[in-house]
Structures are given as C-alpha cells and as structure tokens.
Design a protein around this motif. Structure first.
Motif, PDB file in Angstrom:
ATOM      1  N   ASP A  46      55.346 -16.396 -21.267  1.00 17.38           N
ATOM      2  CA  ASP A  46      54.265 -15.244 -21.116  1.00 17.38           C
ATOM      3  C   ASP A  46      53.253 -15.874 -21.007  1.00 17.38           C
ATOM      4  N   TRP A  47      52.825 -17.069 -22.064  1.00 22.46           N
ATOM      5  CA  TRP A  47      51.385 -17.382 -22.479  1.00 22.46           C
ATOM      6  C   TRP A  47      51.524 -18.111 -20.946  1.00 22.46           C
ATOM      7  N   MET A  48      52.240 -18.822 -20.130  1.00 21.74           N
ATOM      8  CA  MET A  48      51.698 -19.239 -19.239  1.00 21.74           C
ATOM      9  C   MET A  48      50.983 -18.366 -18.002  1.00 21.74           C
ATOM     10  N   ARG A  49      52.069 -17.301 -18.179  1.00 24.18           N
ATOM     11  CA  ARG A  49      51.637 -16.205 -16.937  1.00 24.18           C
ATOM     12  C   ARG A  49      50.492 -15.484 -16.863  1.00 24.18           C
ATOM     13  N   THR A  50      50.258 -15.646 -18.269  1.00 25.94           N
ATOM     14  CA  THR A  50      48.922 -14.921 -17.985  1.00 25.94           C
ATOM     15  C   THR A  50      47.763 -16.280 -18.091  1.00 25.94           C
ATOM     16  N   ARG A  51      48.078 -17.577 -17.944  1.00 25.13           N
ATOM     17  CA  ARG A  51      46.527 -18.842 -18.752  1.00 25.13           C
ATOM     18  C   ARG A  51      46.665 -18.721 -16.565  1.00 25.13           C
ATOM     19  N   ALA A  52      47.658 -18.274 -16.148  1.00 27.76           N
ATOM     20  CA  ALA A  52      48.170 -18.069 -14.338  1.00 27.76           C
ATOM     21  C   ALA A  52      47.189 -17.174 -13.829  1.00 27.76           C
ATOM     22  N   ALA A  53      47.525 -16.064 -14.822  1.00 29.00           N
ATOM     23  CA  ALA A  53      47.072 -15.115 -13.586  1.00 29.00           C
ATOM     24  C   ALA A  53      45.098 -14.821 -14.032  1.00 29.00           C
TER      25      ALA A  53
END
Length: 262
Positions: A198-205
């Motif tokens: 989830d943290w990685m996806r937040t960074r990606a966004a």
C-alpha cells in the motif's frame, strides 16, 4: 526439528510476523506461550497453530509495559510448562510517519509510548523471564530493525525504540553469558506485506508512475533483488533460538535482502 522439546515465549505475537513466528517455531517442535494485548488475537493464533501442528500453545494477554503483567506471563509459563528455554521479543506498535518538528502533544505521547513498548517492554520481558533460564541456559532473540542503525525522517520513534533494544541486547549478552543464556538480535529491513505494498502504491500515485516501477526501483537497490518475507525473518530467529547457534551471543543477523550492509 530445531526446537524439539523447548518452551518458547513470544511477545508481540500478533498478526503478521508474530503469527508466522508462532507457526514456524511450533513446526520446529517448540511448545509456545504467545503474548500480546489482544486476547482475541492470541486465541486465534493459538487455534491456527494447534490446527496445523500437534503442539501446546498457551495464550497469555499481556501489556509488555506493565511489570505486573509481564511477571504474570513468566509465572503462567512456569506453571504450565515448568521451564522456559527461548524468549522472542517482537512487540512494537504500528506508527504513522511524522517529523519531530510536526509533533503535537498527543503525538509526543504516542512517540514515548512506542519507545516504551519496544525498549522498556523488552527490558521487562528479559528481567522476568531470563531468571527461569539461568539453571539450564537459554536463548533470547530480540527483534530490532534496519532502522536501529539508520534512522529515517518521520520514523524517529521506530528508530529510537529499536536502537535501544539493540544495545540493551549487547548489555544483556554480557550479563547473562556466564550463566549460559545467549542474547541476540534479528534486524529485518522491509518485510513483504499488504502494508508495504500500500505504501509503494501511494508513492507511485504521488510520483505519477506505477506500482511495478516503484517495486523494480526499490528491489533494484537490494543485493538479492527482492524483499524479505516474514518466513525469512522467522527462520533467522529460529536459528538463533536453536542449539545451532550455541556459541553465538551479542550478535545481530540482518534480514534485509541486501538493502543495507553492516
């Protein structure tokens, strides 16, 4: 089985790594005492372990910052099993990222609580459980972190708490070594989980890119080109808990897939 006939106490035996530790240590033959604040969580873990492994599991709800409760944990272990061979301390609360200068009074209190759970909680567990190891020897394995050696902005509570455990372990190794009690640390880096994803996806966004790009970038900086799993961490704990490591004390095993060398 590496832990056959041993009695192991695990603090912080909640969901995630705590559960994985419980299952794998039971598979290796250990009888378990699992401790965390939530009775429901502990009973669920005990049920899951018992369904998979024919071994004893004693759930003991415990706040590791409360000396009376930790002493009761030690007493319950001795009453049920008559001994304790292994202590694994893994208690630490989930935290949010916040820089020191952005902390209000409420968050400062949370910061102190986090460090108390990691450092003081580990101290109390060792203080009340290690005395039951002195006659036969034993192994204490404290979970620290890559962050115990290198802090990150916004995670000062985590770094401070884990660094305290790291050096507490050195002191305890020196103090308890003459009685045959070994004290070591396992220091994970990132651990594959839904929270990490989830943290990685937040960074990606935030960067306008994809999760796959972020994952490739992050793992590209790791020597093994992958993120460690809960089982990877648990296996290191089991090694240090077992007689395979009978001449190892005051040491730290890093389990970070080569994200940081020490």
């Amino acid at each position: 089985m590496l832990l056959k006939g041993k009695v192991a106490v695990i603090t912080g035996a909640g969901p995630g790594l705590g559960r994985t530790l419980s299952v794998l240590m039971a598979r290796e033959g250990a009888s378990l005492v699992v401790a965390a604040r939530s009775r429901d969580t502990l009973e669920k873990i005990a049920t899951e372990v018992s369904a998979e492994v024919d071994g004893e599991v004693l759930p003991v709800p415990t706040d590791v910052t409360d000396a009376a409760q930790v002493k009761a944990l030690a007493d319950a272990t001795i009453e049920r099993f008559g001994k304790v061979d292994v202590l694994v301390t893994a208690a630490f609360p989930g935290t949010h990222r916040k820089n020191v200068l952005d902390m209000d009074d409420a968050y400062l209190a949370r910061w102190r609580q986090a460090v108390d759970i990691a450092a003081y909680g580990t101290l109390l567990a060792c203080r009340h459980i290690a005395p039951h190891m002195l006659e036969r020897g034993g192994s204490i394995v404290n979970l620290t972190s890559m962050s115990s050696r290198m802090g990150y902005g916004g995670r000062s509570d985590y770094a401070a708490g884990k660094a305290a455990v790291h050096l507490l372990s050195h002191a305890l190794a020196d103090e308890l070594g003459p009685q045959g009690v070994r004290v070591n640390c396992v220091a994970p880096g990132w651990i594959a989980s839904d929270v990490l994803e989830d943290w990685m996806r937040t960074r990606a966004a935030a960067e306008g890119t994809t999760y796959e790009d972020i994952l490739a970038r992050d793992t590209g900086a790791m020597a093994l080109r992958r993120i460690a799993t809960e089982e990877d961490v648990a296996r290191a704990v089991i090694f240090l808990a077992s007689d395979q490591a009978k001449a190892t004390t005051g040491a730290t095993i890093d389990v970070n897939a080569g994200q940081h060398f020490t």
